[in-house]
Scaffold this motif. Structure first.
Motif, PDB file in Angstrom:
ATOM      1  N   ALA A   1       0.815  -1.209   0.000  1.00 30.16           N
ATOM      2  CA  ALA A   1       0.000   0.000   0.000  1.00 30.16           C
ATOM      3  C   ALA A   1       0.849   1.260   0.000  1.00 30.16           C
ATOM      4  O   ALA A   1       0.347   2.347  -0.243  1.00 30.16           O
ATOM      5  N   ARG A   2       2.137   1.132   0.269  1.00 30.40           N
ATOM      6  CA  ARG A   2       2.989   2.316   0.358  1.00 30.40           C
ATOM      7  C   ARG A   2       3.645   2.685  -0.965  1.00 30.40           C
ATOM      8  O   ARG A   2       4.482   3.584  -1.013  1.00 30.40           O
ATOM      9  N   VAL A   3       3.319   1.957  -2.040  1.00 36.02           N
ATOM     10  CA  VAL A   3       3.988   2.282  -3.311  1.00 36.02           C
ATOM     11  C   VAL A   3       3.486   3.630  -3.825  1.00 36.02           C
ATOM     12  O   VAL A   3       2.328   3.986  -3.644  1.00 36.02           O
ATOM     13  N   PRO A   4       4.366   4.399  -4.476  1.00 32.45           N
ATOM     14  CA  PRO A   4       3.986   5.737  -4.916  1.00 32.45           C
ATOM     15  C   PRO A   4       2.809   5.726  -5.896  1.00 32.45           C
ATOM     16  O   PRO A   4       2.046   6.682  -5.935  1.00 32.45           O
ATOM     17  N   ALA A   5       2.654   4.637  -6.620  1.00 29.03           N
ATOM     18  CA  ALA A   5       1.550   4.593  -7.587  1.00 29.03           C
ATOM     19  C   ALA A   5       0.211   4.792  -6.887  1.00 29.03           C
ATOM     20  O   ALA A   5      -0.671   5.494  -7.401  1.00 29.03           O
ATOM     21  N   VAL A   6       0.057   4.164  -5.719  1.00 35.42           N
ATOM     22  CA  VAL A   6      -1.201   4.302  -4.987  1.00 35.42           C
ATOM     23  C   VAL A   6      -1.364   5.749  -4.525  1.00 35.42           C
ATOM     24  O   VAL A   6      -2.442   6.347  -4.664  1.00 35.42           O
ATOM     25  N   ALA A   7      -0.281   6.336  -3.999  1.00 37.85           N
ATOM     26  CA  ALA A   7      -0.343   7.711  -3.520  1.00 37.85           C
ATOM     27  C   ALA A   7      -0.733   8.647  -4.664  1.00 37.85           C
ATOM     28  O   ALA A   7      -1.593   9.530  -4.503  1.00 37.85           O
ATOM     29  N   GLN A   8      -0.124   8.403  -5.813  1.00 40.58           N
ATOM     30  CA  GLN A   8      -0.416   9.217  -7.005  1.00 40.58           C
ATOM     31  C   GLN A   8      -1.904   9.170  -7.322  1.00 40.58           C
ATOM     32  O   GLN A   8      -2.554  10.192  -7.540  1.00 40.58           O
ATOM     33  N   GLN A   9      -2.422   7.970  -7.277  1.00 42.20           N
ATOM     34  CA  GLN A   9      -3.827   7.735  -7.596  1.00 42.20           C
ATOM     35  C   GLN A   9      -4.736   8.468  -6.606  1.00 42.20           C
ATOM     36  O   GLN A   9      -5.721   9.092  -6.982  1.00 42.20           O
ATOM     37  N   VAL A  10      -4.364   8.394  -5.311  1.00 43.21           N
ATOM     38  CA  VAL A  10      -5.164   9.045  -4.265  1.00 43.21           C
ATOM     39  C   VAL A  10      -5.236  10.534  -4.557  1.00 43.21           C
ATOM     40  O   VAL A  10      -6.317  11.142  -4.536  1.00 43.21           O
ATOM     41  N   LEU A  11      -4.085  11.132  -4.867  1.00 40.96           N
ATOM     42  CA  LEU A  11      -4.052  12.584  -5.046  1.00 40.96           C
ATOM     43  C   LEU A  11      -4.804  12.998  -6.311  1.00 40.96           C
ATOM     44  O   LEU A  11      -5.426  14.061  -6.345  1.00 40.96           O
ATOM     45  N   GLU A  12      -4.772  12.148  -7.319  1.00 42.20           N
ATOM     46  CA  GLU A  12      -5.501  12.469  -8.546  1.00 42.20           C
ATOM     47  C   GLU A  12      -6.987  12.572  -8.278  1.00 42.20           C
ATOM     48  O   GLU A  12      -7.681  13.417  -8.824  1.00 42.20           O
ATOM     49  N   VAL A  13      -7.461  11.696  -7.408  1.00 46.32           N
ATOM     50  CA  VAL A  13      -8.901  11.701  -7.112  1.00 46.32           C
ATOM     51  C   VAL A  13      -9.241  12.761  -6.072  1.00 46.32           C
ATOM     52  O   VAL A  13     -10.234  13.462  -6.193  1.00 46.32           O
ATOM     53  N   ALA A  14      -8.396  12.880  -5.035  1.00 43.82           N
ATOM     54  CA  ALA A  14      -8.775  13.734  -3.903  1.00 43.82           C
ATOM     55  C   ALA A  14      -8.481  15.220  -4.129  1.00 43.82           C
ATOM     56  O   ALA A  14      -9.092  16.062  -3.473  1.00 43.82           O
ATOM     57  N   HIS A  15      -7.544  15.542  -4.990  1.00 40.59           N
ATOM     58  CA  HIS A  15      -7.202  16.943  -5.286  1.00 40.59           C
ATOM     59  C   HIS A  15      -6.903  17.756  -4.040  1.00 40.59           C
ATOM     60  O   HIS A  15      -7.732  18.541  -3.600  1.00 40.59           O
ATOM     61  N   VAL A  16      -5.781  17.547  -3.450  1.00 43.03           N
ATOM     62  CA  VAL A  16      -5.410  18.393  -2.299  1.00 43.03           C
ATOM     63  C   VAL A  16      -4.310  19.329  -2.780  1.00 43.03           C
ATOM     64  O   VAL A  16      -3.233  18.872  -3.163  1.00 43.03           O
ATOM     65  N   PRO A  17      -4.560  20.623  -2.770  1.00 44.67           N
ATOM     66  CA  PRO A  17      -3.569  21.563  -3.302  1.00 44.67           C
ATOM     67  C   PRO A  17      -2.255  21.486  -2.534  1.00 44.67           C
ATOM     68  O   PRO A  17      -2.253  21.414  -1.295  1.00 44.67           O
ATOM     69  N   GLY A  18      -1.174  21.474  -3.260  1.00 41.20           N
ATOM     70  CA  GLY A  18       0.150  21.544  -2.633  1.00 41.20           C
ATOM     71  C   GLY A  18       0.680  20.218  -2.131  1.00 41.20           C
ATOM     72  O   GLY A  18       1.791  20.151  -1.625  1.00 41.20           O
ATOM     73  N   MET A  19      -0.115  19.153  -2.274  1.00 40.25           N
ATOM     74  CA  MET A  19       0.367  17.871  -1.737  1.00 40.25           C
ATOM     75  C   MET A  19       0.951  17.015  -2.851  1.00 40.25           C
ATOM     76  O   MET A  19       0.360  16.879  -3.916  1.00 40.25           O
ATOM     77  N   THR A  20       2.156  16.485  -2.598  1.00 33.40           N
ATOM     78  CA  THR A  20       2.801  15.618  -3.578  1.00 33.40           C
ATOM     79  C   THR A  20       2.730  14.188  -3.067  1.00 33.40           C
ATOM     80  O   THR A  20       2.486  13.975  -1.879  1.00 33.40           O
ATOM     81  N   PRO A  21       2.946  13.210  -3.958  1.00 32.13           N
ATOM     82  CA  PRO A  21       2.896  11.820  -3.474  1.00 32.13           C
ATOM     83  C   PRO A  21       3.824  11.580  -2.297  1.00 32.13           C
ATOM     84  O   PRO A  21       3.462  10.886  -1.351  1.00 32.13           O
ATOM     85  N   SER A  22       5.009  12.189  -2.341  1.00 38.12           N
ATOM     86  CA  SER A  22       5.928  11.904  -1.231  1.00 38.12           C
ATOM     87  C   SER A  22       5.459  12.578   0.056  1.00 38.12           C
ATOM     88  O   SER A  22       5.562  11.998   1.141  1.00 38.12           O
ATOM     89  N   SER A  23       4.920  13.802  -0.030  1.00 33.94           N
ATOM     90  CA  SER A  23       4.441  14.428   1.210  1.00 33.94           C
ATOM     91  C   SER A  23       3.208  13.692   1.722  1.00 33.94           C
ATOM     92  O   SER A  23       2.978  13.585   2.925  1.00 33.94           O
ATOM     93  N   PHE A  24       2.426  13.148   0.778  1.00 31.96           N
ATOM     94  CA  PHE A  24       1.268  12.360   1.211  1.00 31.96           C
ATOM     95  C   PHE A  24       1.729  11.105   1.959  1.00 31.96           C
ATOM     96  O   PHE A  24       1.214  10.761   3.018  1.00 31.96           O
TER      97      PHE A  24
END
Ligand SMILES: Nc1ncnc2c1ncn2[C@@H]1O[C@H](COP(=O)(O)OP(=O)(O)OP(=O)(O)O)[C@@H](O)[C@H]1O
Ligand SMILES: [Mg+2]
Length: 519
Positions: A77-100
């Motif tokens: 669950a910690r792979v960046p691909a999942v984080a990327q996907q989360v941010l694409e859907v959730a749209h949190v300004p200023g948040m990058t996969p690594s900061s997420f």
């Protein structure tokens, strides 16, 4: 044991209290100033059943450690691909996969096949939204992984069918490919997701600041730190605080607690036993007298040398006052000044111009002439008398040091001095000798061979543990045994006021007045 600990704590109460107060207060203040942080979490249930495999009979019977399986999923669950996907859907300004990823965590429950997805954020709503989305995106990712092989096989078969084209329809190859495609579709349809979101995040809890919790933790820390500091400070502090500690170090009995003489006495080189013999100020010397009488009952000490570890501890003052107290009780006492390097007794009794013990030894003067007889006026309370006033006119014999010999060390060891002391002793009930200090010089040790007993003065302000240990060692090498010790500067003793209360509370009795006990 516990009492010792409590004593250390009482002694070091300030450093202890500081730690106990400052640490929690600082931590709570820091906590209050922190920006609030919220945490939300969602849960995903993991299954490990392969319905398709079971139905198609392709299941492999292998054993896998369940804990390891769940942990593998948590790591997945910690792979960046999942984080990327989360941010694409959730749209949190200023948040990058690594900061997420830094603000989130996935943990496996020890006792169940459940993964917990947690996200912290300054906004409670964002935290909850991200946590739920993270869990959801993970289930999707997992499903894609599980079905990837089937999907690519299906694509392959469909490609072949397309290649053959409609002309091949009816051929055995075509029929078998269509059959294969149908089978793969069935398997894909049966393939259920092995991860499903079972609990989305409902709101977020504040995880920072938690002043009460931090405060309680800091209080515990402060307590431990305070204790450690108090004991550390105490270990490295070589001062002594009480007569008990001195008694322990020296292995001697406490004979009296003597407070520092008042300022006017010190200025005029006066003695409390001369100026105010019947007041409570002189009480410590009467106590010392009783205890000296008590400890000399059996030992029969007649010549007592008053000494101490170092200079300026109160030897001369103590010797003179004690001699006066004994003389006032009707004893024939001779006080001899044998501290030839720092003679002092002549000043107490205004005997500056008199010849002294050295002059007698040199044959310049007769012993009888050299000895001054000091008249004692006034009275002192006598036990048993109704008003405590019975005039007594007695004398104290004082033999001053005389002219300073070239080598005091040699003089105190001389035969002539022994003869003088023997003579003085025969004419007195008790001889008190004001002696040099024991440490750093050999004089007092040599002198101890000519006396019956020692009286040790320990001034609280100057006493240090190593010094007392050295004193004990030297005392053990002395020819005469110590009767006990007196504590000078006793007003600095821990709990001294309590002792004073004892003095006045029980008229004339005190802790010291008890028969001297061996420490
Ligand atoms: N019981 C006492 N408690 C505290 N201070 C005392 C006491 N007796 C005397 N002193 C003070 O200690 C200082 C030294 O006193 P004293 O001369 O009696 O000591 P000493 O040991 O004989 O010194 P020295 O080594 O010079 O002979 C003086 O300032 C005196 O006032
Ligand atoms: Mg002296």
């Amino acid at each position: 044991m516990l009492r010792d600990y409590l004593r250390v704590l009482r002694r070091r109460k300030w450093i202890f209290l500081q730690a106990v107060v400052i640490v929690p207060v600082a931590v709570v203040l820091l906590a209050i100033r922190q920006t609030p942080l919220y945490q939300a979490s969602a849960e995903v249930l993991l299954k490990n059943e392969d319905l398709a495999a079971s139905l198609t009979g392709t299941a492999l019977q292998t054993y896998q450690d369940p804990i390891r399986l769940v942990q593998t999923q948590a790591d997945l669950a910690r792979v960046p691909a999942v984080a990327q996907q989360v941010l694409e859907v959730a749209h949190v300004p200023g948040m990058t996969p690594s900061s997420f990823l830094a603000a989130s965590s996935v943990s496996a429950r020890q006792d169940a096949d459940i993964l917990e997805f947690s996200v912290t954020d300054r906004d409670a709503g964002v935290a909850a939204r991200l946590a739920t989305e993270y869990a959801r995106q993970y289930t999707i990712y997992r499903y894609r992984l599980d079905t990837a092989a089937i999907t690519s096989a299906l694509k392959e078969v469909q490609g072949r069918i397309r290649e053959l084209g409609p002309a091949a329809r009816g051929s055995p190859l075509y029929a078998s490919l269509v059959d294969k495609e149908q089978q793969l579709r069935t398997i894909a349809a049966l393939k259920t997701s092995n991860a499903s979101l079972v609990r989305p995040a409902h709101g977020a809890a504040q995880v920072r600041p938690r002043p009460v919790r931090s405060g309680i933790l800091a209080l515990g820390l402060g307590l431990v730190l305070g204790l450690a500091l108090a004991f550390l400070k105490d270990t490295f502090d070589t001062r002594v605080r009480s007569a008990e500690e001195v008694a322990d170090e020296l292995g001697l009995t406490l004979l009296a607690r003597l407070p520092e003489p008042g300022r006017s006495l010190r200025k005029r080189n006066d003695l409390v036993m001369v100026t105010k013999p019947s007041t409570s100020e002189a009480e410590p010397f009467r106590i010392l007298r009783s205890n000296i009488e008590f400890v000399t009952l059996e030992g029969g000490a007649r010549t007592i040398m008053v000494t101490s570890a170092v200079e300026e501890e109160g030897k001369s003052t103590t010797a003179a006052n004690l001699a006066l107290a004994l003389a006032r009780a009707g004893k024939r006492v001779t006080l001899v000044d044998l501290d030839l390097r720092r003679p002092f007794l002549h000043r107490f009794f205004d005997l500056e111009v008199r010849p002294g013990v050295t002059d007698v030894a040199l044959g310049r003067v007769d012993l009888g002439k050299a000895i001054a007889r000091v008249q004692l006026k006034g009275s002192e309370p006598k036990a048993g008398s109704p008003n405590g006033d019975r005039p007594q006119h007695t004398t104290l014999s004082v033999l001053t040091s005389g002219s300073r010999p070239p080598d005091p060390g040699e003089f105190v060891a001389s035969k002539a001095l022994s003869t003088i002391l023997e003579e003085v002793a025969t004419a007195s009930d008790l001889v008190l000798i004001d002696a040099p200090p024991l440490l750093h010089l050999g004089d007092a040790i040599a002198l101890s061979a000519k006396v019956d007993a020692l009286l040790v003065v320990v001034r609280l302000k100057v006493a240090r543990r190593p010094m007392l240990r050295e004193l004990r060692r030297v005392l053990e090498s002395c020819a005469a045994a110590p009767l006990g010790f007196v504590l000078a500067g006793a007003e600095l003793e821990e709990g001294y006021d309590y002792g004073r209360y004892d003095y006045y509370g029980r008229a004339g009795t005190s802790r010291e007045a008890e028969p001297a006990r061996r420490a």
